[in-house]
Design a protein around this motif. Structure first.
Motif, PDB file in Angstrom:
ATOM      1  N   VAL A   1       0.723  -1.293  -0.126  1.00 44.48           N
ATOM      2  CA  VAL A   1       0.029  -0.133  -0.028  1.00 44.48           C
ATOM      3  C   VAL A   1       0.480   1.101  -0.163  1.00 44.48           C
ATOM      4  N   GLU A   2       0.822   2.372  -1.145  1.00 44.07           N
ATOM      5  CA  GLU A   2       1.019   3.080  -0.698  1.00 44.07           C
ATOM      6  C   GLU A   2       0.123   4.826  -0.878  1.00 44.07           C
ATOM      7  N   ALA A   3       0.859   5.868  -0.281  1.00 45.91           N
ATOM      8  CA  ALA A   3       0.321   6.476  -0.040  1.00 45.91           C
ATOM      9  C   ALA A   3       0.872   7.990  -0.901  1.00 45.91           C
ATOM     10  N   LEU A   4       0.010   8.799  -1.186  1.00 44.51           N
ATOM     11  CA  LEU A   4      -0.007   9.860  -1.902  1.00 44.51           C
ATOM     12  C   LEU A   4      -0.517  10.752  -0.946  1.00 44.51           C
ATOM     13  N   PRO A   5       0.459  12.004  -0.338  1.00 41.11           N
ATOM     14  CA  PRO A   5      -0.176  12.880   0.756  1.00 41.11           C
ATOM     15  C   PRO A   5      -0.440  13.835  -0.273  1.00 41.11           C
ATOM     16  N   SER A   6      -1.195  14.818   0.494  1.00 45.95           N
ATOM     17  CA  SER A   6      -1.561  16.778   0.234  1.00 45.95           C
ATOM     18  C   SER A   6       0.107  16.997   0.570  1.00 45.95           C
ATOM     19  N   LEU A   7      -0.559  17.567  -0.545  1.00 44.86           N
ATOM     20  CA  LEU A   7       0.790  19.425  -0.648  1.00 44.86           C
ATOM     21  C   LEU A   7       0.649  19.913  -0.077  1.00 44.86           C
ATOM     22  N   ASN A   8      -0.450  20.484   0.124  1.00 39.44           N
ATOM     23  CA  ASN A   8      -0.668  21.731   0.455  1.00 39.44           C
ATOM     24  C   ASN A   8      -2.222  21.690   2.295  1.00 39.44           C
ATOM     25  N   THR A   9      -1.880  22.889   2.573  1.00 34.76           N
ATOM     26  CA  THR A   9      -3.581  22.930   3.516  1.00 34.76           C
ATOM     27  C   THR A   9      -4.911  23.155   2.951  1.00 34.76           C
ATOM     28  N   MET A  10      -5.271  23.558   4.235  1.00 32.44           N
ATOM     29  CA  MET A  10      -6.911  23.736   3.438  1.00 32.44           C
ATOM     30  C   MET A  10      -7.415  24.273   2.323  1.00 32.44           C
ATOM     31  N   MET A  11      -8.323  24.124   2.085  1.00 37.69           N
ATOM     32  CA  MET A  11      -8.541  25.371   0.877  1.00 37.69           C
ATOM     33  C   MET A  11      -9.446  25.990   1.618  1.00 37.69           C
ATOM     34  N   GLY A  12      -9.701  27.265   1.095  1.00 36.34           N
ATOM     35  CA  GLY A  12     -10.355  28.486   1.864  1.00 36.34           C
ATOM     36  C   GLY A  12      -9.710  29.270   2.677  1.00 36.34           C
ATOM     37  N   ILE A  13      -8.151  29.185   3.043  1.00 35.48           N
ATOM     38  CA  ILE A  13      -7.283  30.263   3.927  1.00 35.48           C
ATOM     39  C   ILE A  13      -6.623  30.965   2.891  1.00 35.48           C
ATOM     40  N   ASP A  14      -5.837  30.107   1.744  1.00 29.95           N
ATOM     41  CA  ASP A  14      -4.886  31.399   0.854  1.00 29.95           C
ATOM     42  C   ASP A  14      -5.223  31.454  -0.689  1.00 29.95           C
ATOM     43  N   PRO A  15      -6.063  32.714  -1.489  1.00 28.93           N
ATOM     44  CA  PRO A  15      -6.191  32.480  -2.657  1.00 28.93           C
ATOM     45  C   PRO A  15      -5.418  31.773  -3.398  1.00 28.93           C
ATOM     46  N   GLU A  16      -4.360  32.393  -2.966  1.00 28.38           N
ATOM     47  CA  GLU A  16      -3.112  31.518  -4.071  1.00 28.38           C
ATOM     48  C   GLU A  16      -2.042  30.214  -3.799  1.00 28.38           C
ATOM     49  N   MET A  17      -2.692  29.582  -2.995  1.00 23.79           N
ATOM     50  CA  MET A  17      -2.279  28.250  -2.819  1.00 23.79           C
ATOM     51  C   MET A  17      -2.213  27.537  -4.583  1.00 23.79           C
ATOM     52  N   ASP A  18      -1.433  26.418  -4.057  1.00 24.21           N
ATOM     53  CA  ASP A  18      -0.795  25.884  -5.498  1.00 24.21           C
ATOM     54  C   ASP A  18      -0.559  24.489  -4.869  1.00 24.21           C
ATOM     55  N   SER A  19      -1.901  23.798  -4.982  1.00 28.79           N
ATOM     56  CA  SER A  19      -2.119  22.745  -4.076  1.00 28.79           C
ATOM     57  C   SER A  19      -1.227  21.248  -4.619  1.00 28.79           C
ATOM     58  N   GLY A  20      -0.475  21.212  -5.890  1.00 31.26           N
ATOM     59  CA  GLY A  20       1.128  20.791  -5.822  1.00 31.26           C
ATOM     60  C   GLY A  20       0.535  19.589  -6.657  1.00 31.26           C
ATOM     61  N   GLU A  21       0.859  18.392  -6.694  1.00 35.31           N
ATOM     62  CA  GLU A  21       0.381  16.952  -7.718  1.00 35.31           C
ATOM     63  C   GLU A  21       1.062  16.116  -7.431  1.00 35.31           C
ATOM     64  N   ALA A  22       0.539  14.891  -7.343  1.00 34.59           N
ATOM     65  CA  ALA A  22       1.639  13.762  -7.660  1.00 34.59           C
ATOM     66  C   ALA A  22       1.234  12.719  -8.355  1.00 34.59           C
ATOM     67  N   VAL A  23       2.419  12.340  -9.133  1.00 30.78           N
ATOM     68  CA  VAL A  23       1.591  11.487 -10.437  1.00 30.78           C
ATOM     69  C   VAL A  23       2.075  10.322 -10.403  1.00 30.78           C
ATOM     70  N   THR A  24       1.230   9.052 -10.743  1.00 32.27           N
ATOM     71  CA  THR A  24       1.941   7.543 -10.543  1.00 32.27           C
ATOM     72  C   THR A  24       1.284   6.575 -11.950  1.00 32.27           C
ATOM     73  N   THR A  25       1.514   5.583 -11.637  1.00 34.40           N
ATOM     74  CA  THR A  25       1.043   4.976 -13.000  1.00 34.40           C
ATOM     75  C   THR A  25       0.269   3.391 -12.064  1.00 34.40           C
ATOM     76  N   LEU A  26      -0.864   3.059 -12.309  1.00 37.07           N
ATOM     77  CA  LEU A  26      -1.713   2.020 -12.273  1.00 37.07           C
ATOM     78  C   LEU A  26      -1.853   1.144 -13.043  1.00 37.07           C
ATOM     79  N   ALA A  27      -1.199  -0.554 -12.181  1.00 39.15           N
ATOM     80  CA  ALA A  27      -1.030  -1.559 -12.501  1.00 39.15           C
ATOM     81  C   ALA A  27      -2.693  -2.039 -12.764  1.00 39.15           C
TER      82      ALA A  27
END
Length: 504
Positions: A408-434
């Motif tokens: 089991v792999e975990a991809l974490p959230s890269l930023n804080t909750m929504m509604g705090i910073d209007p300029e938040m860049d959420s970031g992104e994790a990419v993987t491939t599913l077999a």
């Protein structure tokens, strides 16, 4: 010539009708009462020359009353049990009256109210004007406002027309005696809470017992001892005030309960509408994707929860978007937020094809609406037909991926909750599913259970429960069953929402 001896207390008292004894005692009680009041006033005004004669009059009245008490007892109506108070006991009131008179002679203000404050409104009911006058004067000196009535009928009329704190009710009266007046008063729902003290020159215990059984608070014999009168009236009024406070609080509670019942009806109606609205979002048919199996579960804590999820096929072959959000709170307000979030994801997905771009755009528009006054966690994934997956999260639990080998792999959230910073860049994790890989998006309600030892579940608990879910079994029913087995309870303490994706 032999001087006649006064009768002793051991002599057998003569029987007389109770009405006659009452008539004998009444003028003596008036003499005792008035002389006592005059003694107090003489002392207060410094007219000491009147004191000796007034004391003689007061003493003579008590002596005559003692002779009547010692030598006569009343005859009750046939068939009525009679309990005669022994002569020695009947001397109690006169003796106490004498002691009290001496106290007033030394200190005329003893037992009286220092100021003119009114302590309560008392109704004095007696058919003899002099009795009403003596008692009214005494009560007024003790700080009470007083009204009078000549008989039971007049008393009931005054009680219905005004608000009284206490009734002093004579027993023997024409037209309607004290017993009948007491019975009617206690039978009236609007008057029964008013305390009643019975007053009479009668000394039979059966009269006392009868009055108490009918609802009287207390019983006072004539003549009145000022300190005893004040103490008993004060005790009755204090109990009445306590009952009045209790009745007032109870009435307030009933009014509040009625308000709450009306509010609950309105709230239930609002929740029903909100639930219908929310179900229109989360109850959409699961999408049919070639090479994929999709599952979803939504269980609100109450009728309407703060969790919401959705999906949409992106334009121009951009794959599929799956998103999930968790707003703070429950109920109608949370339903409005989830409706807003659904619209924002739908709008953002029309202008971006990546999980990062979509979530960043949702945050911008969410902040422009709530202006930093509300917050939520959210995440989304975009999957392509080739198995490529991009994930973005904002304060949300990590995305879990179970590979077909059980890891089991975990991809974490890269930023804080929504509604705090209007300029938040959420970031992104990419993987491939077999083929055979499984993906789990979920809200924190999934680990709101507790272990059998009382410890709250964690993300590790979810990971450990997700790992054994293999093969072609449905992911969410098996996962929830594993969690319930570890907890020993089926009751989640928060909204539960989850999406499972299984690549065939």
């Amino acid at each position: 010539m032999t001087k006649p001896q006064p009768p002793t207390s051991e002599a057998t008292p003569h029987a007389l009708p109770s009405g006659l004894i009452h008539d004998l005692r009444t003028p003596l009680n008036q003499i005792i009462g008035y002389s006592q009041l005059l003694l107090e006033q003489a002392q207060e005004q410094g007219q000491k020359s009147f004191v000796p004669d007034l004391q003689k009059t007061h003493t003579a009245g008590k002596q005559l009353l003692a002779l009547i008490n010692d030598n006569f007892h009343s005859i009750c109506a046939p068939g009525t049990p009679t309990t005669v108070v022994p002569a020695r006991e009947e001397h109690t009131a006169p003796i106490e009256a004498e002691t009290t008179a001496e106290v007033f002679a030394e200190d005329p203000a003893a037992g009286e109210l220092a100021s003119g404050a009114t302590q309560g409104f008392v109704l004095v009911v007696d058919d003899i004007e002099a009795n009403r006058d003596v008692l009214s004067r005494r009560l007024q000196r003790q700080g009470y406002a007083v009204a009078t009535a000549e008989n039971g009928l007049q008393a009931l009329a005054k009680l219905s027309a005004d608000t009284f704190d206490l009734v002093l009710l004579d027993i023997m009266m024409p037209e309607m005696d004290g017993y009948e007046a007491l019975r009617r008063l206690k039978a009236d729902g609007a008057l029964r809470h008013i305390p009643v003290i019975m007053i009479s020159a009668l000394s039979e215990l059966d009269s006392v017992v009868r009055c108490i059984e009918m609802g009287a608070e207390d019983y006072l014999p004539k003549p009145f001892v000022p300190t005893l009168l004040k103490a008993r009236i004060g005790a009755c009024l204090e109990k009445k005030r306590a009952r009045d406070r209790e009745r007032h609080l109870f009435a307030q509670l009933e009014a509040r309960n009625r308000e709450m019942a009306c509010w609950r009806v309105a709230q239930e109606a609002d929740l029903a509408i909100a639930r219908t609205t929310q179900q229109g979002i989360v109850a959409s048919p699961l999408p049919q994707l070639d090479g994929w199996k999709v599952e979803a579960v939504y269980t609100p804590l109450i009728q309407v929860g703060g969790d919401v999820y959705g999906w949409r096929q992106l334009d121009h072959g951009g794959g599929w978007l799956f998103w999930l959000a968790d707003a703070t709170g429950h109920g109608v307000a949370a339903a409005l937020f989830t409706t807003l979030v659904a619209l924002l994801f739908d709008h953002a997905s029309s202008s971006s094809k990546s999980a990062r771009g979509i979530l960043t755009r949702v945050n911008e528009e969410f902040y422009s609406v709530v202006r930093g006054h509300s917050f939520m966690t959210a995440c989304c994934v975009v999957i392509g037909s080739d198995g490529r997956l991009s994930f973005a999260g904002a304060g949300h639990p990590p995305l879990l991926i179970r590979r077909r080998d059980g890891v089991v792999e975990a991809l974490p959230s890269l930023n804080t909750m929504m509604g705090i910073d209007p300029e938040m860049d959420s970031g992104e994790a990419v993987t491939t599913l077999a083929s055979g890989d499984k993906v789990l998006l979920y809200t924190d309600g999934l680990y709101s259970l507790k272990s059998k030892t009382g410890e709250r579940f964690t993300i590790k608990t979810i990971t450990d429960a997700f790992a054994p879910v293999d093969g072609s079994v449905e992911v969410l029913p098996r996962l929830i069953a594993n969690l319930v087995q570890q907890s020993g309870t089926k009751v989640f303490e928060d909204d539960v929402a989850a999406i499972a994706l299984h690549r065939a």
